[in-house]
Motif scaffolding. Structure first.
Motif, mmCIF file in Angstrom:
data_model
loop_
_atom_site.group_PDB
_atom_site.id
_atom_site.type_symbol
_atom_site.label_atom_id
_atom_site.label_comp_id
_atom_site.label_asym_id
_atom_site.label_seq_id
_atom_site.Cartn_x
_atom_site.Cartn_y
_atom_site.Cartn_z
ATOM 1 N N MET A 145 0.748 -1.243 0.113
ATOM 2 C CA MET A 145 0.201 -0.138 -0.159
ATOM 3 C C MET A 145 0.696 1.089 -0.027
ATOM 4 S SD MET A 145 -2.910 1.092 -0.003
ATOM 5 C CE MET A 145 -4.018 2.548 0.416
ATOM 6 N N LEU A 146 1.843 1.142 0.922
ATOM 7 C CA LEU A 146 2.673 2.416 0.862
ATOM 8 C C LEU A 146 3.573 2.641 -0.257
ATOM 9 C CD1 LEU A 146 3.818 4.578 2.848
ATOM 10 C CD2 LEU A 146 5.879 3.182 3.378
ATOM 11 N N LEU A 147 4.119 1.540 -0.762
ATOM 12 C CA LEU A 147 4.647 1.748 -2.307
ATOM 13 C C LEU A 147 3.675 2.318 -3.563
ATOM 14 C CD1 LEU A 147 7.291 0.810 -2.633
ATOM 15 C CD2 LEU A 147 6.908 -1.327 -3.687
ATOM 16 N N SER A 148 2.554 1.683 -3.361
ATOM 17 C CA SER A 148 1.543 2.346 -4.326
ATOM 18 C C SER A 148 1.225 3.832 -4.071
ATOM 19 C CB SER A 148 -0.032 1.680 -3.959
ATOM 20 O OG SER A 148 -0.033 0.306 -4.407
ATOM 21 N N ILE A 149 1.199 4.167 -2.898
ATOM 22 C CA ILE A 149 0.938 5.637 -2.758
ATOM 23 C C ILE A 149 2.150 6.462 -2.925
ATOM 24 C CG2 ILE A 149 0.940 7.535 -0.646
ATOM 25 C CD1 ILE A 149 -0.920 5.529 0.852
ATOM 26 N N LEU A 150 3.268 5.854 -2.828
ATOM 27 C CA LEU A 150 4.776 6.401 -3.139
ATOM 28 C C LEU A 150 4.834 6.576 -4.891
ATOM 29 C CD1 LEU A 150 7.453 7.736 -2.463
ATOM 30 C CD2 LEU A 150 8.151 5.441 -2.748
ATOM 31 N N GLY A 151 4.296 5.500 -5.716
ATOM 32 C CA GLY A 151 4.391 5.400 -6.880
ATOM 33 C C GLY A 151 3.415 6.564 -7.540
ATOM 34 N N ILE A 152 2.118 6.533 -6.843
ATOM 35 C CA ILE A 152 1.324 7.741 -7.487
ATOM 36 C C ILE A 152 1.516 8.822 -7.083
ATOM 37 C CG2 ILE A 152 -1.200 8.644 -6.492
ATOM 38 C CD1 ILE A 152 -2.069 5.779 -6.129
ATOM 39 N N SER A 153 2.368 9.394 -6.104
ATOM 40 C CA SER A 153 2.865 10.751 -5.774
ATOM 41 C C SER A 153 4.016 10.866 -6.842
ATOM 42 C CB SER A 153 3.491 10.665 -4.424
ATOM 43 O OG SER A 153 2.638 10.480 -3.363
ATOM 44 N N VAL A 154 4.876 10.032 -7.124
ATOM 45 C CA VAL A 154 5.951 10.414 -8.035
ATOM 46 C C VAL A 154 5.509 10.757 -9.539
ATOM 47 C CG1 VAL A 154 7.851 9.211 -9.220
ATOM 48 C CG2 VAL A 154 7.694 8.896 -6.817
ATOM 49 N N ILE A 155 4.321 10.071 -9.846
ATOM 50 C CA ILE A 155 3.524 10.291 -11.119
ATOM 51 C C ILE A 155 3.032 11.542 -11.056
ATOM 52 C CG2 ILE A 155 1.549 9.465 -12.663
ATOM 53 C CD1 ILE A 155 2.439 6.606 -11.915
ATOM 54 N N LEU A 156 2.322 12.015 -10.024
ATOM 55 C CA LEU A 156 1.756 13.092 -10.100
ATOM 56 C C LEU A 156 2.686 14.306 -9.862
ATOM 57 C CD1 LEU A 156 -1.456 12.431 -7.977
ATOM 58 C CD2 LEU A 156 -1.379 12.673 -10.397
ATOM 59 N N ALA A 157 3.882 14.019 -9.300
ATOM 60 C CA ALA A 157 4.891 15.184 -9.082
ATOM 61 C C ALA A 157 5.492 15.194 -10.466
ATOM 62 C CB ALA A 157 5.858 15.007 -7.895
ATOM 63 N N ALA A 158 5.812 14.239 -11.027
ATOM 64 C CA ALA A 158 6.235 14.341 -12.510
ATOM 65 C C ALA A 158 5.559 15.144 -13.434
ATOM 66 C CB ALA A 158 6.752 12.969 -13.168
ATOM 67 N N ALA A 159 4.136 14.732 -13.398
ATOM 68 C CA ALA A 159 3.232 15.532 -14.023
ATOM 69 C C ALA A 159 3.222 17.103 -13.972
ATOM 70 C CB ALA A 159 1.777 15.048 -13.947
ATOM 71 N N VAL A 160 3.234 17.310 -12.778
ATOM 72 C CA VAL A 160 3.325 18.817 -12.412
ATOM 73 C C VAL A 160 4.543 19.571 -12.654
ATOM 74 C CG1 VAL A 160 3.367 20.583 -10.258
ATOM 75 C CG2 VAL A 160 1.507 18.686 -10.313
ATOM 76 N N THR A 161 5.702 18.702 -12.636
ATOM 77 C CA THR A 161 6.907 19.169 -12.944
ATOM 78 C C THR A 161 6.979 19.394 -14.677
ATOM 79 O OG1 THR A 161 8.146 18.025 -11.394
ATOM 80 C CG2 THR A 161 9.433 18.788 -13.260
ATOM 81 N N VAL A 162 6.424 18.553 -15.400
ATOM 82 C CA VAL A 162 6.247 18.831 -16.631
ATOM 83 C C VAL A 162 5.550 19.957 -17.020
ATOM 84 C CG1 VAL A 162 5.418 17.805 -18.823
ATOM 85 C CG2 VAL A 162 6.746 16.383 -17.472
ATOM 86 N N CYS A 163 4.568 20.012 -16.535
ATOM 87 C CA CYS A 163 3.521 21.433 -16.635
ATOM 88 C C CYS A 163 4.148 22.523 -16.446
ATOM 89 C CB CYS A 163 2.507 21.225 -16.124
ATOM 90 S SG CYS A 163 1.223 20.057 -16.483
ATOM 91 N N ALA A 164 5.115 22.546 -15.215
ATOM 92 C CA ALA A 164 5.769 23.853 -14.733
ATOM 93 C C ALA A 164 6.915 24.134 -15.927
ATOM 94 C CB ALA A 164 6.409 23.907 -13.633
ATOM 95 N N LYS A 165 7.665 22.834 -16.355
ATOM 96 C CA LYS A 165 8.663 23.240 -17.192
ATOM 97 C C LYS A 165 8.154 23.727 -18.839
ATOM 98 C CE LYS A 165 12.322 21.653 -15.115
ATOM 99 N NZ LYS A 165 13.666 22.443 -14.877
ATOM 100 N N TYR A 166 7.225 23.230 -19.001
ATOM 101 C CA TYR A 166 6.306 23.975 -20.141
ATOM 102 C C TYR A 166 6.010 25.245 -20.239
ATOM 103 C CZ TYR A 166 3.607 24.573 -24.314
ATOM 104 O OH TYR A 166 2.971 24.789 -25.445
ATOM 105 N N SER A 167 5.652 25.732 -18.901
ATOM 106 C CA SER A 167 5.011 26.973 -19.103
ATOM 107 C C SER A 167 6.405 27.988 -18.712
ATOM 108 C CB SER A 167 4.386 27.349 -17.673
ATOM 109 O OG SER A 167 3.134 26.546 -17.882
#
Length: 162
Positions: free
Chosen positions: A1-23
């Motif tokens: 369960m903890l690994l799933s939450i960590l994976g979800i957090s990494v995916i969402l953080a990467a998505a936010v980073t990509v959006c910030a870099k594009y802007s």
């Protein structure tokens, strides 16, 4: 369960980073366009007021966006404006349309008499101004589209992993 939450957090953080870099990329591209517009105005003022040659006009010009891309130094070291554009093409964030506009300006700049130079600079200043206004209008929509697609893709990836 903890690994799933960590994976979800990494995916969402990467998505936010990509959006910030594009802007940031979009803002950098626009600030470089505005820097070129200011450079053209500076060159025009030097020619119209003091009949200065183009290298002399450029010497007193400062712009952070163009300096960061190395364009000002390349222009001072180059034989022509178009040569400086070619030298910095990989470091500039400009699109192909903007680079084509600057290359065509560089092919003609410095080869005419004063009045023709001023008309040439007026034309390219107007073209660049129109382009900047158009890009400023499109930028919020492109950023919103990027955020929507990237965040939706991230959520789709999260759903697949669950």
């Amino acid at each position: 369960m903890l690994l799933s939450i960590l994976g979800i957090s990494v995916i969402l953080a990467a998505a936010v980073t990509v959006c910030a870099k594009y802007s940031a990329y979009e803002r950098k591209r626009l600030s470089e366009c505005e820097g070129f517009l200011l450079l053209l105005r500076h060159i025009r003022a030097g020619i119209s007021c003091f009949c200065m040659p183009i290298p002399e006009c450029v010497r007193g010009f400062e712009n952070r966006a163009l300096s960061d891309a190395g364009f000002i130094d390349a222009l001072l070291e180059s034989e022509s404006f178009s040569e400086a554009v070619e030298k910095c093409e990989g470091r500039l964030s400009l699109g192909e349309g903007e680079l084509h506009l600057l290359r065509s300006l560089g092919d003609s700049l410095g080869k005419n008499f004063k009045e023709e130079e001023l008309r040439l600079l007026d034309y390219y200043e107007e073209e660049l101004t129109d382009h900047i206004n158009e890009e400023e209008g499109k930028m919020p929509g492109r950023e919103k589209l990027c955020r929507t697609l990237v965040i939706t893709g991230a959520f789709a990836a999260v759903i697949l992993f669950i």
